[in-house]
Design an enzyme around this catalytic site. Structure first.
Site, PDB file in Angstrom:
ATOM      1  N   GLY A  26       0.553  14.425  -4.150  1.00 45.49           N
ATOM      2  CA  GLY A  26      -0.911  14.462  -4.206  1.00 45.49           C
ATOM      3  C   GLY A  26      -1.401  13.242  -4.955  1.00 45.49           C
ATOM      4  O   GLY A  26      -0.614  12.535  -5.597  1.00 45.49           O
ATOM      5  N   GLY A  46      -4.356  -4.546  -4.477  1.00 46.19           N
ATOM      6  CA  GLY A  46      -5.407  -3.632  -4.925  1.00 46.19           C
ATOM      7  C   GLY A  46      -4.776  -2.325  -5.339  1.00 46.19           C
ATOM      8  O   GLY A  46      -4.129  -1.666  -4.543  1.00 46.19           O
ATOM      9  N   HIS A  47      -4.887  -2.001  -6.612  1.00 47.58           N
ATOM     10  CA  HIS A  47      -4.358  -0.724  -7.096  1.00 47.58           C
ATOM     11  C   HIS A  47      -5.537   0.159  -7.463  1.00 47.58           C
ATOM     12  O   HIS A  47      -6.418  -0.273  -8.190  1.00 47.58           O
ATOM     13  CB  HIS A  47      -3.536  -0.911  -8.376  1.00 47.58           C
ATOM     14  CG  HIS A  47      -2.251  -1.624  -8.168  1.00 47.58           C
ATOM     15  ND1 HIS A  47      -1.355  -1.862  -9.186  1.00 47.58           N
ATOM     16  CD2 HIS A  47      -1.693  -2.151  -7.067  1.00 47.58           C
ATOM     17  CE1 HIS A  47      -0.313  -2.496  -8.713  1.00 47.58           C
ATOM     18  NE2 HIS A  47      -0.497  -2.695  -7.427  1.00 47.58           N
ATOM     19  N   GLN A  98       2.150  -6.214  -3.153  1.00 46.54           N
ATOM     20  CA  GLN A  98       2.453  -6.235  -1.705  1.00 46.54           C
ATOM     21  C   GLN A  98       3.736  -5.440  -1.428  1.00 46.54           C
ATOM     22  O   GLN A  98       3.956  -4.446  -2.087  1.00 46.54           O
ATOM     23  CB  GLN A  98       2.572  -7.684  -1.185  1.00 46.54           C
ATOM     24  CG  GLN A  98       1.245  -8.408  -1.080  1.00 46.54           C
ATOM     25  CD  GLN A  98       0.720  -8.924  -2.410  1.00 46.54           C
ATOM     26  OE1 GLN A  98       1.439  -9.554  -3.147  1.00 46.54           O
ATOM     27  NE2 GLN A  98      -0.532  -8.659  -2.705  1.00 46.54           N
ATOM     28  N   SER A 143       5.874  12.034  -4.793  1.00 41.65           N
ATOM     29  CA  SER A 143       4.444  12.216  -5.056  1.00 41.65           C
ATOM     30  C   SER A 143       3.885  13.179  -3.998  1.00 41.65           C
ATOM     31  O   SER A 143       4.049  12.963  -2.800  1.00 41.65           O
ATOM     32  CB  SER A 143       3.741  10.862  -5.001  1.00 41.65           C
ATOM     33  OG  SER A 143       2.361  11.062  -5.076  1.00 41.65           O
ATOM     34  N   LYS A 159       1.477   2.098  -5.100  1.00 44.35           N
ATOM     35  CA  LYS A 159       2.008   1.479  -6.328  1.00 44.35           C
ATOM     36  C   LYS A 159       1.172   1.831  -7.550  1.00 44.35           C
ATOM     37  O   LYS A 159       1.710   1.983  -8.635  1.00 44.35           O
ATOM     38  CB  LYS A 159       2.062  -0.042  -6.167  1.00 44.35           C
ATOM     39  CG  LYS A 159       3.282  -0.497  -5.384  1.00 44.35           C
ATOM     40  CD  LYS A 159       3.417  -1.984  -5.404  1.00 44.35           C
ATOM     41  CE  LYS A 159       2.478  -2.660  -4.460  1.00 44.35           C
ATOM     42  NZ  LYS A 159       2.650  -2.374  -3.044  1.00 44.35           N
ATOM     43  N   ASP A 208       0.813  -1.225   0.000  1.00 46.02           N
ATOM     44  CA  ASP A 208       0.000   0.000   0.000  1.00 46.02           C
ATOM     45  C   ASP A 208       0.844   1.271   0.000  1.00 46.02           C
ATOM     46  O   ASP A 208       0.472   2.276   0.605  1.00 46.02           O
ATOM     47  CB  ASP A 208      -0.958   0.030   1.226  1.00 46.02           C
ATOM     48  CG  ASP A 208      -1.741  -1.241   1.346  1.00 46.02           C
ATOM     49  OD1 ASP A 208      -2.243  -1.708   0.320  1.00 46.02           O
ATOM     50  OD2 ASP A 208      -1.840  -1.784   2.467  1.00 46.02           O
ATOM     51  N   THR A 243      -9.824  -4.963   0.963  1.00 47.68           N
ATOM     52  CA  THR A 243     -10.686  -5.387   2.068  1.00 47.68           C
ATOM     53  C   THR A 243     -11.411  -4.229   2.751  1.00 47.68           C
ATOM     54  O   THR A 243     -12.313  -4.464   3.555  1.00 47.68           O
ATOM     55  CB  THR A 243      -9.839  -6.103   3.147  1.00 47.68           C
ATOM     56  OG1 THR A 243      -8.839  -5.173   3.591  1.00 47.68           O
ATOM     57  CG2 THR A 243      -9.163  -7.345   2.609  1.00 47.68           C
TER      58      THR A 243
HETATM   59  P1  IMP Z   1      -2.625 -12.735   2.109  1.00 47.96           P
HETATM   60  O1  IMP Z   1      -1.647 -12.249   1.080  1.00 47.96           O
HETATM   61  O2  IMP Z   1      -4.058 -12.441   1.769  1.00 47.96           O
HETATM   62  O3  IMP Z   1      -2.393 -14.152   2.487  1.00 47.96           O
HETATM   63  O4  IMP Z   1      -2.358 -11.889   3.456  1.00 47.96           O
HETATM   64  C1  IMP Z   1      -1.162 -12.008   4.220  1.00 47.96           C
HETATM   65  C2  IMP Z   1      -0.754 -10.669   4.818  1.00 47.96           C
HETATM   66  O5  IMP Z   1      -0.351  -9.793   3.758  1.00 47.96           O
HETATM   67  C3  IMP Z   1      -1.869  -9.948   5.561  1.00 47.96           C
HETATM   68  O6  IMP Z   1      -1.310  -9.212   6.626  1.00 47.96           O
HETATM   69  C4  IMP Z   1      -2.430  -8.983   4.521  1.00 47.96           C
HETATM   70  O7  IMP Z   1      -3.061  -7.869   5.106  1.00 47.96           O
HETATM   71  C5  IMP Z   1      -1.146  -8.594   3.804  1.00 47.96           C
HETATM   72  N1  IMP Z   1      -1.369  -8.190   2.411  1.00 47.96           N
HETATM   73  C6  IMP Z   1      -1.614  -8.984   1.357  1.00 47.96           C
HETATM   74  N2  IMP Z   1      -1.743  -8.258   0.234  1.00 47.96           N
HETATM   75  C7  IMP Z   1      -1.555  -6.983   0.583  1.00 47.96           C
HETATM   76  C8  IMP Z   1      -1.514  -5.745  -0.148  1.00 47.96           C
HETATM   77  O8  IMP Z   1      -1.676  -5.691  -1.377  1.00 47.96           O
HETATM   78  N3  IMP Z   1      -1.280  -4.629   0.581  1.00 47.96           N
HETATM   79  C9  IMP Z   1      -1.054  -4.665   1.921  1.00 47.96           C
HETATM   80  N4  IMP Z   1      -1.065  -5.784   2.649  1.00 47.96           N
HETATM   81  C10 IMP Z   1      -1.310  -6.934   1.980  1.00 47.96           C
END
Ligand code: IMP
Length: 429
Positions: free
Chosen positions: A413, A43-44, A222, A411, A19, A16, A299
């Site tokens: 803004g 999630g982008h 990630q 960045s 990206k 987060d 989420t």
């Molecule tokens: P999983 O990848 O869904 O198995 O989650 C494992 C850990 O990685 C958890 O703490 C998630 O919140 C974190 N996580 C997975 N994908 C992302 C992302 O795109 N951004 C931030 N945290 C992530």
């Protein structure tokens, strides 16, 4: 073959980092953009043509007709979610995108999601706070060598057999669910039909483009601290999210990569559980959460917020081999009287030399801070680094000096235009 024609861009913290915006920027001159790890846990948010798109699988070059977009073999793909994304971009008027899906990528099934949430709800065992997208369970099948790959979608009979095998093998976990071969196939078949024409050996496409000296952007998901090996294990994701994963996740040779841009948020956030030495559980934490709109794209969960952590970033810069940093969300710090950066950790009263690999040790680390005076000016219209308030410049230069890695993009803004590029060679092709 031109070495600097392949760039990797990756999150340098816990994901987060912003990206979506940076990769969209970097993909401008790219002939191909490939994702190399993870799946729809990412999630982008991309704002394009006045519309906001939430992308989970699709690479950032998807809005450019002439760009080849690849879901690499290191990824795990949920055909139902991928189809929703494709529908949303078609509804936005983008029909002529060029997308290829690796035949070696693994497929997320409903039972993976079910098992993921089952583990999170379990009263025993470590709660990781996963995204609930089935990521861990699908990579488990991959490692067990029983996984279902994208190429399997083409062979209906074999696919059915493989799914039946998994339902039998996992029957004890699936008790109480309504998952059956019939209801899996009912939803999967129409989704699979739409994506089968896109499945190919993408490693060939990428290698040919590389031989032709085309510009290739390898897009991470990630962040480094969520990497299966180097992250804060077990509070990590199940793939190689550091830059090194770009080679096994796409098939391009490691020596093809010339540039590694690490995206660093000007403060730190994390979702899910796990250690977070600079976490702020006070008004400043709330300020960052609210002003930075720190809610997960996938989420919707609020992210935990804290100060920038340089011991963590020094580790990340080393493990990723960062050639430069894209510093995001600097504007969010505007209005704080004092801005802090962690420069050391103390454990049991002693300074810690290297970032701890032991998560329990990291939990006990106390950050040592360096204080900066804050700034009040609106940064969003600033186009050059020299025009930033002195305090903001000091903040950036301190980071560069500590990490010995230059900042190539700042960045200021959410908008595409609210960006300062300080090293075009790193960011643009
Ligand atoms: P999983 O990848 O869904 O198995 O989650 C494992 C850990 O990685 C958890 O703490 C998630 O919140 C974190 N996580 C997975 N994908 C992302 C992302 O795109 N951004 C931030 N945290 C992530």
């Amino acid at each position: 073959m031109k070495k600097n024609s392949v760039k990797v861009v990756t999150g340098a913290q816990w994901g987060d980092e912003g990206k979506g915006k940076v990769t969209h920027f970097m993909s401008k001159g790219a002939d191909a953009v490939a994702r190399f790890a993870g799946g729809c846990n990412a999630g982008h948010t991309i704002i394009f043509g006045g519309k906001t798109y939430k992308l989970h699988h699709l690479p950032s070059g998807i809005f450019k007709e002439e760009c080849v977009n690849i879901l690499g073999n290191g990824m795990v793909i949920d055909p139902l979610i991928l189809n929703d994304e494709l529908t949303s971009i078609r509804d936005g008027g983008f029909n002529s995108f060029n997308l290829q899906i690796s035949d070696r990528a693994h497929i997320i099934m409903p039972y993976h999601r079910f098992i993921d949430s089952l583990k999170e709800q379990s009263k025993t065992g470590v709660k990781l706070g996963t995204t609930g997208r089935g990521i861990g369970p699908v990579y488990m099948d991959k490692a067990a060598r029983t996984g279902i790959r994208a190429s399997d979608l083409k062979n209906k009979e074999l696919l059915s057999e493989k799914i039946k095998y998994h339902l039998k093998e996992k029957a004890h976990l699936l008790e109480g669910s309504n998952i059956s071969i019939e209801n899996i196939l009912e939803k999967l078949t129409p989704a699979a039909e739409k994506i089968i024409p896109l499945i190919t050996d993408d490693s060939v496409t990428l290698y040919e483009l590389f031989q032709q000296e085309k510009n290739i952007l390898l897009e991470g998901a990630q962040g480094a601290l969520l990497d299966i090996d180097f992250g804060t294990y077990p509070f990590v994701t199940s793939s190689t999210s550091i830059s090194g994963g770009a080679s096994p996740g796409t098939g391009l040779p490691p020596w093809s990569i010339g540039t590694v841009v690490g995206i660093v948020k000007a403060y730190t956030t994390r979702v899910g559980t796990g250690p977070f030495p600079t976490e702020l559980k006070d008004k400043t934490g709330e300020f960052l959460l609210t002003k930075g709109a720190e809610f997960g794209t996938t989420t919707g969960r609020p992210r935990r917020c804290g100060w920038l952590d340089l011991p963590l970033l020094k580790f990340s810069a080393r493990i990723n081999g960062l050639t430069s940093i894209a510093l995001t969300k600097l504007d969010i710090l505007t209005g704080l009287q004092t801005v802090k950066i962690a420069v050391d950790y103390k454990l049991d009263g002693k300074l810690v030399k290297n970032f701890p690999s032991d998560t329990a040790e990291l939990e006990r680390c106390q950050p040592v801070y360096h204080d900066f005076d804050g700034w009040e000016e609106d940064l969003s219209k600033i186009k050059e680094k020299q025009s930033l308030p002195n305090q903001a410049k000091k903040y950036i230069e301190f980071i560069e000096e500590y990490l010995k890695v230059p900042v190539s993009l700042i960045s200021v803004g959410g908008d595409h235009d609210e960006t300062i590029i300080t090293d075009k060679k790193e960011i643009l092709f």
